[in-house]
Design a protein around this motif. Structure first.
Motif, PDB file in Angstrom:
ATOM      1  N   VAL A   1       4.618  12.878   2.455  1.00 14.56           N
ATOM      2  CA  VAL A   1       4.111  12.008   1.393  1.00 14.56           C
ATOM      3  C   VAL A   1       5.149  10.982   0.953  1.00 14.56           C
ATOM      4  O   VAL A   1       4.820   9.859   0.580  1.00 14.56           O
ATOM      5  N   ASN A   2       6.431  11.359   1.039  1.00  7.08           N
ATOM      6  CA  ASN A   2       7.468  10.404   0.605  1.00  7.08           C
ATOM      7  C   ASN A   2       8.270   9.811   1.763  1.00  7.08           C
ATOM      8  O   ASN A   2       9.302   9.186   1.543  1.00  7.08           O
TER       9      ASN A   2
ATOM     10  N   GLN B   1       6.069   3.525  -6.882  1.00 11.67           N
ATOM     11  CA  GLN B   1       6.736   2.249  -6.668  1.00 11.67           C
ATOM     12  C   GLN B   1       6.446   1.272  -7.790  1.00 11.67           C
ATOM     13  O   GLN B   1       7.349   0.600  -8.294  1.00 11.67           O
TER      14      GLN B   1
ATOM     15  N   THR C   1      -2.587   5.732  -4.145  1.00 10.79           N
ATOM     16  CA  THR C   1      -1.809   6.890  -3.699  1.00 10.79           C
ATOM     17  C   THR C   1      -0.628   7.121  -4.620  1.00 10.79           C
ATOM     18  O   THR C   1      -0.244   6.245  -5.397  1.00 10.79           O
ATOM     19  N   GLN C   2      -0.043   8.315  -4.480  1.00 13.72           N
ATOM     20  CA  GLN C   2       1.096   8.686  -5.332  1.00 13.72           C
ATOM     21  C   GLN C   2       2.263   7.716  -5.155  1.00 13.72           C
ATOM     22  O   GLN C   2       2.910   7.317  -6.095  1.00 13.72           O
ATOM     23  N   GLN C   3       2.520   7.355  -3.892  1.00 17.16           N
ATOM     24  CA  GLN C   3       3.667   6.492  -3.638  1.00 17.16           C
ATOM     25  C   GLN C   3       3.510   5.126  -4.313  1.00 17.16           C
ATOM     26  O   GLN C   3       4.469   4.538  -4.814  1.00 17.16           O
ATOM     27  N   MET C   4       2.257   4.647  -4.314  1.00 22.90           N
ATOM     28  CA  MET C   4       1.967   3.383  -4.976  1.00 22.90           C
ATOM     29  C   MET C   4       2.302   3.462  -6.450  1.00 22.90           C
ATOM     30  O   MET C   4       2.959   2.587  -7.009  1.00 22.90           O
TER      31      MET C   4
ATOM     32  N   GLN D   1      -0.343   0.245   1.223  1.00 21.79           N
ATOM     33  CA  GLN D   1      -0.275   1.644   0.814  1.00 21.79           C
ATOM     34  C   GLN D   1      -1.670   2.193   0.552  1.00 21.79           C
ATOM     35  O   GLN D   1      -1.946   3.354   0.815  1.00 21.79           O
TER      36      GLN D   1
ATOM     37  N   VAL E   1      -0.347   8.263   1.754  1.00 20.00           N
ATOM     38  CA  VAL E   1      -0.892   9.610   1.596  1.00 20.00           C
ATOM     39  C   VAL E   1      -1.236   9.830   0.128  1.00 20.00           C
ATOM     40  O   VAL E   1      -0.399   9.614  -0.739  1.00 20.00           O
ATOM     41  N   SER E   2      -2.499  10.235  -0.118  1.00 18.75           N
ATOM     42  CA  SER E   2      -2.866  10.596  -1.479  1.00 18.75           C
ATOM     43  C   SER E   2      -2.929  12.112  -1.567  1.00 18.75           C
ATOM     44  O   SER E   2      -3.683  12.762  -0.837  1.00 18.75           O
TER      45      SER E   2
ATOM     46  N   ASN F   1       1.244  -2.763  -1.910  1.00 11.53           N
ATOM     47  CA  ASN F   1       0.228  -1.939  -2.574  1.00 11.53           C
ATOM     48  C   ASN F   1      -1.048  -1.879  -1.760  1.00 11.53           C
ATOM     49  O   ASN F   1      -1.655  -0.821  -1.605  1.00 11.53           O
TER      50      ASN F   1
ATOM     51  N   GLN G   1       5.253  -6.941  -3.208  1.00 10.60           N
ATOM     52  CA  GLN G   1       4.828  -5.692  -3.828  1.00 10.60           C
ATOM     53  C   GLN G   1       3.306  -5.563  -3.779  1.00 10.60           C
ATOM     54  O   GLN G   1       2.778  -4.496  -3.494  1.00 10.60           O
TER      55      GLN G   1
END
Lengths: 293, 422
Positions: free
Chosen positions: B32-33, A10, A4-7, B378, B383-384, B375, B371
């Motif tokens: 998304v954020n 980060q 995903t974008q957030q991954m 996530q 959300v993609s 990951n 982390q």
């Protein structure tokens, strides 16, 4: 794995900040020239560096002590040489006096010269180095023979002056008046000998040359001992200088950076950081939205 | 026989599910954020069918009636949540310790030319200059000034250690209060979630964010009850923290290591206080030993020892330089015993360095583990945007198609109602 974008965000931020902090660290090393800034940089190395610094500081002090010791010994040697010269003149006069061919007037003149030489000897015995009495042991504030005619020193607590020139190495750097002239009770006490010469000259009786020779011998022996100690100090000084150099280069190996290596590392960290910036700028921008119309 | 308006109803159901799907996609895109937001999905199923006679034997045929909106749920993996909380607890503990060790390193200020070690070296040197010229007043004065600067460096280190300890105690108190705040909010959310039923996605997200914040402060175990409420307990001793709407507050205690049992940042802080205390004790020993090696007496006065202080019950703040002394002499044992004190100090510094290095590595390692877990989580819950965009197109088409069904049924009815029988 679903991404995903957030991954991406980060991970990119994490990687960039890791690269930046490595960049910062090497930059800090290059700009300060030092490898070690805090104990955690290298706990063992820091302790080693501290130890080396302490040894180096002790060594520097030993060097100063050595210089001071050398000054005292040189002065001691020169003064003893002058004393020997004066005594040789005394011996010449004594030999002349023993001849029995000189008039009473001559004898009196000789006696006067002997007295002058005695005074010279007393002044040499009271010699000062840097304002401190040279031949009075550690009581450098006082003179061994402050008054004319006084030939006895107070030997209580009179210890020869020493300097520490190494870990546990002390060296005697002056000689005591009793060593040099004989104690007041000694039959061969130099000042007593001198006094008896002038008395004998005045009285016209013979002078015991053996006593003068014994005095000169003692001066020469003590002077030679001093010379040997001087050699020892010089040897120690050379060793100190060598070991200083060795310690400094050790310290440098422990705590200084190797510039060639560090600058290459700096360059490589810089390019790693720039690469991570470039990669991040590529990865963040596009999404399906940019292509749907 | 089906009703005439069957097609309209079927189309309407398709439209409403399509609309719900588009709205949910919108919600996902909008969040998304958002921290802790888990993506939501619309769960639908075919609605119960109608039996119609098909003329094929005794069995009826099944005529579809369209789609039914079952639920809108969040996508989340409870196993990964627990893993995340465990890692963030360990990381929180190490971070607290690492920060303290970092500050200790700053306080100790080695290697440097102005630290305690060089102050000790300078005093050693001054003694020798004095030995070279025992009756020199200036050499005497230099010994006293070097001794004074040694004491000043040691005292300022000690002062910094004192303030570090009191700051850590305050931080520990504040952290316990922060934890209690989270516990109360979680209990409040429990209440709302139970009242709203088990489908309150956004409230659950909010609660999980709070639980995660709490997990950096202490080590917790989370059980989800069937009514959707969380029951939280300490993993070290199973002490209840939250049960439904009930809150059992944690208490910061000032005693040594009292909150170690909590784990997380709270444990890290109480360990930090212990660490700071032990370094302060060691420092005091070093300074006391060094002062004693350079001669120390309790009385002071003329011709007495260099330092005024009590050797048996040494207090770093009370030690002073004896400026009255006029005939100072280096004690015979100085070289050996002061070297021992200096080597104790070096040991202290390298121990601190090693400890701090280990803490830095632990923080890095646990940070990386956290982390990695984040990951993976996530990957499930995030959300993609690409996926949402593709879905949006998909839902738009299904909405359009359902709308077309309605308009077509409308045309059919128009034929029957308006054009027949004229």
């Amino acid at each position: 794995m679903r991404v995903t974008q957030q991954m991406l965000n980060q991970n990119a931020i994490r990687n960039m900040s890791q690269n930046l902090s490595r960049f910062e660290k090497i930059n800090n090393q290059v700009s300060s020239g030092k490898l070690l800034h805090r104990p955690s940089d290298d706990p063992n190395g820091v302790s080693k560096a501290m130890n080396l610094k302490s040894t180096l500081s002790a060594n520097t002090q030993f060097e100063r002590n050595t210089n001071e010791a050398k000054l005292w010994m040189n002065e001691t040697g020169q003064n003893i040489d002058s004393m020997v010269n004066a005594m040789q003149r005394v011996r010449e006069l004594a030999v002349q006096g023993n001849n029995g061919t000189y008039s009473e007037l001559d004898q009196t003149a000789m006696a006067a010269e002997i007295e002058e030489l005695t005074e010279q000897m007393r002044q040499l015995a009271n010699a000062k180095v840097n304002g401190k009495s040279l031949f009075n042991g550690q009581k450098t504030g006082e003179q061994p023979f402050p008054e004319k005619g006084s030939i006895a020193v107070d030997p209580t607590d009179l210890i020869a002056k020493t300097f520490t020139i190494g870990e546990g190495i002390k060296i005697q750097s002056s000689v005591l008046p009793d060593e040099l002239f004989g104690t007041a009770a000694d039959a061969n006490n130099l000042f007593q000998t001198l006094q008896s010469i002038s008395t004998n000259l005045k009285a016209g009786s013979s002078i015991d040359l053996d006593k003068i020779d014994a005095g000169i011998d003692r001066l020469l022996t003590v002077g030679a001992e001093n010379g040997v100690r001087q050699n020892r100090v010089e040897a120690v000084e050379n060793r100190l200088l060598d070991s200083n150099l060795e310690l400094k280069s050790m310290l440098s190996r422990v705590e200084d950076i190797d510039y060639a290596e560090a600058v290459i590392k700096l360059k490589s960290e810089e390019s790693v950081y720039q690469a991570s910036l470039a990669a991040t700028s590529k990865i963040i921008q596009p999404s399906l939205m940019d292509f749907l119309r | 026989m089906v009703s005439s308006f069957h097609g309209l109803e079927l189309g309407k159901r398709g439209l409403s599910v399509g609309q719900a799907s588009i709205a949910t996609t919108g919600q996902n895109i909008a969040n998304v954020n958002t921290k802790g937001y888990s993506r939501q999905q619309v769960n639908s199923s075919a609605s119960p069918s109608l039996d119609v006679w098909t003329g094929q034997g005794a069995n009826t045929g099944q005529l579809g009636t369209g789609v039914n909106l079952d639920s809108i749920t969040r996508v989340r993996d409870r196993f990964l949540d627990q893993q995340f909380r465990d890692h963030s607890e360990t990381l929180g503990q190490w971070q607290a310790k690492q920060t303290t060790l970092d500050r200790l390193e700053t306080i100790v200020n080695e290697p440097s030319d102005s630290g305690l070690n060089s102050a000790m070296d300078l005093l050693n040197s001054a003694w020798q200059d004095l030995a070279n010229e025992p009756d020199s007043l200036s050499a005497q004065a230099v010994v006293k000034e070097r001794a004074q600067s040694f004491i000043e460096v040691a005292q300022s280190m000690n002062k910094s250690l004192d303030s570090l300890k009191s700051e850590l105690t305050q931080e520990s108190q504040a952290t316990a209060e922060e934890a209690n705040g989270y516990l109360k909010q979680i209990a409040e959310l429990n209440k709302s979630i139970v009242r709203d039923g088990s489908q309150s996605n956004d409230l659950k997200d909010k609660r999980d964010v709070l639980v995660e914040e709490l997990s950096t402060l202490m080590s917790i175990k989370v059980d989800e009850k069937s009514n959707g409420s969380y029951s939280i307990s300490l993993s070290s001793n199973n002490q209840q923290l939250v049960s439904g709407e009930e809150v059992f507050e944690v208490d910061h205690k000032t005693g040594t290591g009292e909150n170690k049992v909590y784990g997380g940042k709270l444990a890290g802080l109480s360990e930090s206080i212990d660490i700071a205390k032990s370094y302060q004790d060691n420092l005091e020993n070093v300074v006391g030993d060094f002062a004693a090696a350079n001669s120390m007496s309790a009385t002071g006065g003329k011709d007495q020892a260099l330092f005024i202080g009590n050797a048996a019950d040494f207090n770093l703040y009370e030690v002073k330089v004896n400026y009255e002394a006029s005939l100072l002499k280096q004690p015979a044992a100085t070289e050996k015993t002061s070297e021992a004190a200096q080597s104790d100090f070096r040991k202290l510094v390298s121990q601190l360095g090693a400890q701090s290095q280990a803490a830095i590595h632990s923080v890095t390692n646990h940070g990386a583990t956290l982390q990695a877990t984040e990951n993976r989580r996530q990957s499930v819950t995030g959300v993609s945007l690409d996926e949402e965009m593709a879905n949006l197109i998909k839902y738009q088409h299904s909405y359009n198609a359902a709308a077309r069904l309605v308009s077509m049924t409308d045309q059919m009815l128009d034929t029957i109602i308006n054009r027949m029988g004229n």
